[in-house]
Design a protein around this motif. Sequence first.
Motif, PDB file in Angstrom:
ATOM      1  N   UNK A  30      -7.308   1.503  -6.872  1.00  0.00           N
ATOM      2  CA  UNK A  30      -6.104   1.440  -6.057  1.00  0.00           C
ATOM      3  C   UNK A  30      -5.510   2.810  -5.775  1.00  0.00           C
ATOM      4  N   UNK A  31      -5.254   3.573  -6.847  1.00  0.00           N
ATOM      5  CA  UNK A  31      -4.682   4.907  -6.655  1.00  0.00           C
ATOM      6  C   UNK A  31      -5.697   5.870  -6.043  1.00  0.00           C
ATOM      7  N   UNK A  32      -6.973   5.593  -6.240  1.00  0.00           N
ATOM      8  CA  UNK A  32      -7.997   6.426  -5.605  1.00  0.00           C
ATOM      9  C   UNK A  32      -7.906   6.373  -4.089  1.00  0.00           C
ATOM     10  N   UNK A  33      -7.700   5.183  -3.532  1.00  0.00           N
ATOM     11  CA  UNK A  33      -7.564   5.036  -2.083  1.00  0.00           C
ATOM     12  C   UNK A  33      -6.292   5.723  -1.589  1.00  0.00           C
ATOM     13  N   UNK A  34      -5.189   5.580  -2.335  1.00  0.00           N
ATOM     14  CA  UNK A  34      -3.931   6.233  -1.948  1.00  0.00           C
ATOM     15  C   UNK A  34      -4.091   7.748  -1.963  1.00  0.00           C
ATOM     16  N   UNK A  35      -4.809   8.270  -2.946  1.00  0.00           N
ATOM     17  CA  UNK A  35      -5.034   9.719  -3.023  1.00  0.00           C
ATOM     18  C   UNK A  35      -5.860  10.198  -1.833  1.00  0.00           C
ATOM     19  N   UNK A  71       6.684  -0.529  -0.228  1.00  0.00           N
ATOM     20  CA  UNK A  71       7.376  -0.716  -1.509  1.00  0.00           C
ATOM     21  C   UNK A  71       7.293  -2.152  -1.986  1.00  0.00           C
ATOM     22  N   UNK A  72       7.356  -3.096  -1.047  1.00  0.00           N
ATOM     23  CA  UNK A  72       7.193  -4.507  -1.393  1.00  0.00           C
ATOM     24  C   UNK A  72       5.782  -4.753  -1.941  1.00  0.00           C
ATOM     25  N   UNK A  73       4.780  -4.088  -1.327  1.00  0.00           N
ATOM     26  CA  UNK A  73       3.408  -4.205  -1.836  1.00  0.00           C
ATOM     27  C   UNK A  73       3.323  -3.705  -3.275  1.00  0.00           C
ATOM     28  N   UNK A  74       4.017  -2.609  -3.565  1.00  0.00           N
ATOM     29  CA  UNK A  74       4.051  -2.066  -4.922  1.00  0.00           C
ATOM     30  C   UNK A  74       4.661  -3.075  -5.888  1.00  0.00           C
ATOM     31  N   UNK A  75       5.794  -3.673  -5.490  1.00  0.00           N
ATOM     32  CA  UNK A  75       6.457  -4.661  -6.345  1.00  0.00           C
ATOM     33  C   UNK A  75       5.625  -5.926  -6.491  1.00  0.00           C
ATOM     34  N   UNK A  76       4.968  -6.308  -5.406  1.00  0.00           N
ATOM     35  CA  UNK A  76       4.129  -7.515  -5.444  1.00  0.00           C
ATOM     36  C   UNK A  76       2.969  -7.325  -6.416  1.00  0.00           C
ATOM     37  N   UNK A 134      -3.338  -1.103  -6.991  1.00  0.00           N
ATOM     38  CA  UNK A 134      -2.924  -0.045  -7.918  1.00  0.00           C
ATOM     39  C   UNK A 134      -1.785  -0.511  -8.810  1.00  0.00           C
ATOM     40  N   UNK A 135      -0.747  -1.097  -8.200  1.00  0.00           N
ATOM     41  CA  UNK A 135       0.402  -1.542  -8.988  1.00  0.00           C
ATOM     42  C   UNK A 135       0.063  -2.738  -9.860  1.00  0.00           C
ATOM     43  N   UNK A 136      -0.947  -3.520  -9.454  1.00  0.00           N
ATOM     44  CA  UNK A 136      -1.340  -4.665 -10.258  1.00  0.00           C
ATOM     45  C   UNK A 136      -1.932  -4.253 -11.603  1.00  0.00           C
ATOM     46  N   UNK A 137      -2.361  -2.993 -11.707  1.00  0.00           N
ATOM     47  CA  UNK A 137      -2.812  -2.492 -13.013  1.00  0.00           C
ATOM     48  C   UNK A 137      -1.683  -2.583 -14.029  1.00  0.00           C
ATOM     49  N   UNK A 138      -0.438  -2.418 -13.579  1.00  0.00           N
ATOM     50  CA  UNK A 138       0.713  -2.546 -14.487  1.00  0.00           C
ATOM     51  C   UNK A 138       0.786  -3.944 -15.086  1.00  0.00           C
ATOM     52  N   UNK A 139       0.503  -4.960 -14.257  1.00  0.00           N
ATOM     53  CA  UNK A 139       0.554  -6.336 -14.740  1.00  0.00           C
ATOM     54  C   UNK A 139      -0.497  -6.586 -15.817  1.00  0.00           C
ATOM     55  N   UNK A 140      -1.713  -6.096 -15.595  1.00  0.00           N
ATOM     56  CA  UNK A 140      -2.781  -6.309 -16.578  1.00  0.00           C
ATOM     57  C   UNK A 140      -2.513  -5.546 -17.866  1.00  0.00           C
ATOM     58  N   UNK A 141      -2.110  -4.292 -17.740  1.00  0.00           N
ATOM     59  CA  UNK A 141      -1.869  -3.481 -18.936  1.00  0.00           C
ATOM     60  C   UNK A 141      -0.638  -3.971 -19.692  1.00  0.00           C
ATOM     61  N   UNK A 142       0.460  -4.205 -18.962  1.00  0.00           N
ATOM     62  CA  UNK A 142       1.694  -4.634 -19.606  1.00  0.00           C
ATOM     63  C   UNK A 142       1.581  -5.994 -20.250  1.00  0.00           C
ATOM     64  N   UNK A 143       0.903  -6.937 -19.575  1.00  0.00           N
ATOM     65  CA  UNK A 143       0.745  -8.275 -20.146  1.00  0.00           C
ATOM     66  C   UNK A 143      -0.079  -8.231 -21.423  1.00  0.00           C
ATOM     67  N   UNK A 196      -2.119  -0.407  -2.509  1.00  0.00           N
ATOM     68  CA  UNK A 196      -0.912  -0.343  -3.332  1.00  0.00           C
ATOM     69  C   UNK A 196      -0.766  -1.591  -4.203  1.00  0.00           C
ATOM     70  N   UNK A 197      -1.124  -2.744  -3.651  1.00  0.00           N
ATOM     71  CA  UNK A 197      -1.079  -3.979  -4.444  1.00  0.00           C
ATOM     72  C   UNK A 197      -2.037  -3.879  -5.629  1.00  0.00           C
TER      73      UNK A 197
END
Length: 558
Positions: A90-95, A54-59, A117-126, A114-115
Amino acid sequence: MQATVKAGTRPPWVGFAAAVWVGMAAGNSYCFPLYSDSLKTVLGFSQQQLTVLGVANDFGENTGILPGIACNYFPPWAVLLVGVFSAFFGYGVIWLAITQTVHNLPYWVLWIALVVAANSSAWLGTAVLVTNLRNFPLSRGTVAGLLKGYIALSAAVFTEVCTMLLNGSSTQLVLVFTLGIPIICLALMYYVRPCTPASEPDPSENVHFMFTQASSLILAIFLLTTTILKNSLNLNKTISYTFIAIVVVLLLSPLAIPIKMTLFPATKKSIRPVDSSDSLDMKTEPLLTVSSSNTNLSSFRENEYGSDVNLLLAVGEGAVKIKKRRPRRGEDFSFREAIMKADFWLLWTTYFLGIGSGVTVLNNLAQIASSLGFDDTTTLMSLFSFCNFLGRLGGGAVSEYFVRSHTIPRTFWTMVTQILMVLTYLLYASALKGTLYAATAILGICYGVQIAIMVSTSSELFGLKNFGLFFNFMQLGNPLGALLFSGMLAGYIYDTEVAKQGGSMCLGPTCFRLTFFVLACVCGLGTILSLVLTLRIRPVYQMLYAGGSFRLPQASSH
C-alpha cells in the motif's frame, strides 16, 4: 498443572513489550496529515478529492472484520504477516506516486492503495489487542487504554522522526512506512503470542501496569516538549539524534518488567507434592451417593443409560425440544447473537457519532489551521496526539477505578466526553483568538477516552471469544462517520467557500463554521444515547464487578 504455572509469568509481559512496538507501527494511519499536503500539491488534487482520500485512509484503518475473524482461526503471527504485506504494497504505491517514479497514476488506484496501506493498522492493531486482552482478562480497561494509548502516540513519534531525522520530508516518511513497518513486525511477531491468563488478581500486576503507565506518560510529555522545541529552536543534528535515542529507550521500558521478573523472581508459597494418600482427600465427592453393591450400581447405570437413550430418541422424533440457552451479558456471544441486542447497536451508534465527528476535525486539521492563519500544523498534530494518548490512557484507568469501586459503567465517561465535544465544536466555530490549541487538546482527550471505553465495554458485555470481530465492527463507525461528516459535509462546505472567495484555498472562520455547528448537534444526540446505554447496562456491571473485582463468567454451553 503446567498450564497453570504459566499464568502471570514472564511470557505475557514479553508479549506486551513487543506489542508496544507493533502498536507503534499500527498507528501509521494516524499520520495521513503528515503527507496529505504532498499528495495535494504534487498530484494537483482539490480539497474534496483530498478529503475523499482521507476517507479511504479511515476506511482502511477501521475495516477490520477480516482481522477479527482471523484472530479466532489463526495464530497472531499469521495475522501480523497480513499487516506486513498490506503496509509494504500500500505505502509502496503511494511512494511511487509522490516521488513521481510512476506518472499519472489513476485516482482510484491511489484510493485503493491508501485503503490497503491503512488496513495494515487493522491487522496489526487487532492482533496485539486481542492477544493481550486474552492474556490479561482481569485488567481489560488498563490493557486497552495502554495499548490504544501507545498506538495514539505513534503519530507524535513519526512526527518526531519526520522533523528530526528526515528534515520534514514526507516522501522519506512514506518510505519509512513502506520498509520500516515490515521490518519491525517481522522481528517481533514471534513474541506476540497467547499465554495462559491468571485466574485471580495479582497485586504485582497492578504495580507493573502502573510502571508502564508512568513510562508511557513520560514518553508522551517528552514527545510534546521536543516537538515544540524543534519548531521554536534550531536544534543541531546531535541533539536531534539524542532526542530520538531517548524515545527509543522509553519505548523499550516495558521490557524492564520481564527482565526484573527474571532477575528477581517473586517468592511464592511452596506447593507440597501430592502423594497417593492425599489424593483421596482431594477427590470431589459425588452429588449422588449410590450403594456399593454391584447389583444396585449396575441397575443405576442401566437406568441412567436408558434415560439418555430415550431422551435422544424423543428429540429425534420431535417429541421433546431442547431450548438452547442464550448467553447472558459478560458471557461469550456469537456475532449473530450480539447484533440482536439493543445494547450492541447503542454502543455502535454512540461510537459512530463521537468518533466520526472527531475524525472529521482530525482529517481537516491542517486546513482548519490554515484558514485561521496558523501554519504550524505539526505542533497541532503533536498536541492532538498527546491529548489523544492521555484520553486513551486515562479513559482506561479512570473507568477501571470507578467501575470497580462504584460499579459505574464505562459508558458514563462516553457521555461526559460527548458533552465536552459539543462545547469544543462551538469553541472551534467561534474562532476566538487563542482557542485553537485549547479546542484541539480537549477534542484529543475526548477522542481517546471514547476509543478506550468502546474496547473495554464491548469485551465485557459480549465476551472475549469473538472480541476481535466485535471490536472491528464497532470501528466501522470511524470510516462511515468520516465519509458522512468529512467527505460529504466538511469537504463540500470548504470547496463552496473557496469558490465564493475565488482563490485556491479558503481563509477565515466561515470555512468550517457550519461544519462545527452540525458536529455539535451530532454529539448532542450521542450524549442522549450514551445516557440511555449507561442506564441499561448498570445492572450488568453491578453483577460483573460485585465485590470490587471483575468476575470471569463461565463459558456458556450454547
